[in-house]
Scaffold this active site. Structure first.
Site, PDB file in Angstrom:
ATOM      1  N   ARG A  88       0.963  -1.471  -0.062  1.00 31.99           N
ATOM      2  CA  ARG A  88       0.203  -0.100  -0.214  1.00 31.99           C
ATOM      3  C   ARG A  88       0.593   1.255  -0.051  1.00 31.99           C
ATOM      4  O   ARG A  88       2.102   1.125   0.663  1.00 31.99           O
ATOM      5  CB  ARG A  88      -1.025  -0.218   1.369  1.00 31.99           C
ATOM      6  CG  ARG A  88      -1.977   1.254   1.560  1.00 31.99           C
ATOM      7  CD  ARG A  88      -2.743   1.046   2.747  1.00 31.99           C
ATOM      8  NE  ARG A  88      -3.687   2.564   2.898  1.00 31.99           N
ATOM      9  CZ  ARG A  88      -3.257   2.777   3.108  1.00 31.99           C
ATOM     10  NH1 ARG A  88      -3.042   2.708   4.429  1.00 31.99           N
ATOM     11  NH2 ARG A  88      -4.929   3.870   3.621  1.00 31.99           N
ATOM     12  N   ARG A  97      -6.011   4.288  -3.040  1.00 26.28           N
ATOM     13  CA  ARG A  97      -5.335   3.960  -2.243  1.00 26.28           C
ATOM     14  C   ARG A  97      -5.457   2.234  -2.986  1.00 26.28           C
ATOM     15  O   ARG A  97      -6.931   1.762  -3.627  1.00 26.28           O
ATOM     16  CB  ARG A  97      -5.586   3.622  -1.219  1.00 26.28           C
ATOM     17  CG  ARG A  97      -6.969   2.973  -0.714  1.00 26.28           C
ATOM     18  CD  ARG A  97      -7.738   4.253  -0.170  1.00 26.28           C
ATOM     19  NE  ARG A  97      -7.281   5.482   0.140  1.00 26.28           N
ATOM     20  CZ  ARG A  97      -6.870   6.131   1.336  1.00 26.28           C
ATOM     21  NH1 ARG A  97      -7.034   4.847   2.399  1.00 26.28           N
ATOM     22  NH2 ARG A  97      -6.487   7.412   2.084  1.00 26.28           N
ATOM     23  N   ASP A 100      -6.824  -0.765   1.587  1.00 27.46           N
ATOM     24  CA  ASP A 100      -7.525  -0.207   3.065  1.00 27.46           C
ATOM     25  C   ASP A 100      -7.952  -1.278   3.591  1.00 27.46           C
ATOM     26  O   ASP A 100      -8.727  -2.240   3.146  1.00 27.46           O
ATOM     27  CB  ASP A 100      -7.865   0.775   3.204  1.00 27.46           C
ATOM     28  CG  ASP A 100      -7.909   1.791   3.532  1.00 27.46           C
ATOM     29  OD1 ASP A 100      -6.230   2.279   4.068  1.00 27.46           O
ATOM     30  OD2 ASP A 100      -9.122   2.484   4.285  1.00 27.46           O
ATOM     31  N   ASP A 102     -10.135  -1.044   7.473  1.00 26.28           N
ATOM     32  CA  ASP A 102     -10.416  -0.671   8.417  1.00 26.28           C
ATOM     33  C   ASP A 102     -11.002  -0.772   9.412  1.00 26.28           C
ATOM     34  O   ASP A 102     -11.985  -2.565   9.110  1.00 26.28           O
ATOM     35  CB  ASP A 102     -10.881   0.462   7.997  1.00 26.28           C
ATOM     36  CG  ASP A 102     -10.487   1.812   7.508  1.00 26.28           C
ATOM     37  OD1 ASP A 102      -9.213   1.812   7.193  1.00 26.28           O
ATOM     38  OD2 ASP A 102     -11.828   2.499   6.851  1.00 26.28           O
TER      39      ASP A 102
HETATM   40  O1  GSY Z   1     -11.500   4.303   4.460  1.00 29.63           O
HETATM   41  C1  GSY Z   1     -11.536   3.567   3.701  1.00 29.63           C
HETATM   42  C2  GSY Z   1     -10.860   4.137   2.523  1.00 29.63           C
HETATM   43  N1  GSY Z   1     -12.065   5.155   1.707  1.00 29.63           N
HETATM   44  C3  GSY Z   1     -13.149   4.794   0.860  1.00 29.63           C
HETATM   45  C4  GSY Z   1     -13.226   3.413   0.499  1.00 29.63           C
HETATM   46  O2  GSY Z   1     -12.909   2.748   0.841  1.00 29.63           O
HETATM   47  N2  GSY Z   1     -14.372   3.293  -0.073  1.00 29.63           N
HETATM   48  C5  GSY Z   1     -14.925   4.269  -1.342  1.00 29.63           C
HETATM   49  N3  GSY Z   1     -16.223   4.729  -1.666  1.00 29.63           N
HETATM   50  N4  GSY Z   1     -14.495   6.091  -1.189  1.00 29.63           N
HETATM   51  C6  GSY Z   1     -13.506   5.591  -0.194  1.00 29.63           C
HETATM   52  N5  GSY Z   1     -12.715   6.840   0.697  1.00 29.63           N
HETATM   53  C7  GSY Z   1     -12.009   6.745   1.148  1.00 29.63           C
HETATM   54  S1  GSY Z   1     -11.006   7.546   2.207  1.00 29.63           S
END
Ligand code: GSY
Length: 176
Positions: A88, A97, A100, A102
């Site tokens: 990453r 990215r 990710d 979480d």
């Molecule tokens: O926090 C996760 C990263 N992330 C995402 C995601 O996983 N999906 C979408 N649709 N938007 C996002 N913005 C972020 S930052």
């Protein structure tokens, strides 16, 4: 604390560059290979509009339920190490990215530390989290309401299921 009894946790996986489905499957396999983690349930994969910085490609997202003997902090460290192992690149906050992971929920624990907040403080605002979470845990309650009720208050338009069912992470790489 190591070696404590089993806890149940939910993770959100996502990515929007390279081949996110492969990266998400590799992440789940790596986590499940750790003897302290078992993947119990995985959602379908959804294509979701970007949240935060909107001028970036759509994401793929999914949610997984695991059980683990790791503490919340140890689980966070394992998720971060798994992300790093999948190369990453941390660029912009809320920008593109590869993968990710979480930590959304860890039992009923409430943790508010600089490096770890559980429940994830933005999860109830994010349809890309609640759509897959309500698929695998619609009965789960947070702040006195079911996840599916929280979802009713969000705009989930633009979210599309692209791979139905929870078996995708066990498939051969080429199939993803
Ligand atoms: O926090 C996760 C990263 N992330 C995402 C995601 O996983 N999906 C979408 N649709 N938007 C996002 N913005 C972020 S930052």
């Amino acid at each position: 604390m190591s070696g404590h009894s089993k806890s149940r946790a939910f993770l959100c996986l996502g990515g929007n560059i390279g081949e996110p489905a492969k990266a998400m499957a590799a992440a789940l396999r790596a986590l499940n290979e750790d003897e302290r983690v078992s993947v119990l349930q995985v959602s379908s994969i959804y294509r979701t509009p970007p949240w935060g910085v909107v001028d970036q490609p759509d994401f793929l997202n999914a949610v997984a339920e695991i059980d683990t003997t790791l503490s919340a902090h140890e689980l966070l460290q394992l998720c971060l190490a798994t992300e790093s192992a999948l190369k990453r690149e941390r660029h912009e906050r809320w920008g593109p990215r590869v993968i990710d992971i979480d930590l959304l929920l860890y039992d009923e624990e409430r943790i508010e530390e600089r490096d770890l907040q559980v429940p994830h403080p933005r999860m109830l605002e994010r349809a890309f989290v609640l759509v897959p979470l309500s698929e695998i845990a619609p009965e789960l309650r947070l702040e006195g309401r079911a996840i599916s009720d929280h979802l009713l208050r969000l705009d989930a338009s633009g979210i599309e299921r692209v791979r139905a069912g929870g078996g995708w992470w066990t498939m051969q790489e080429q199939a993803l």
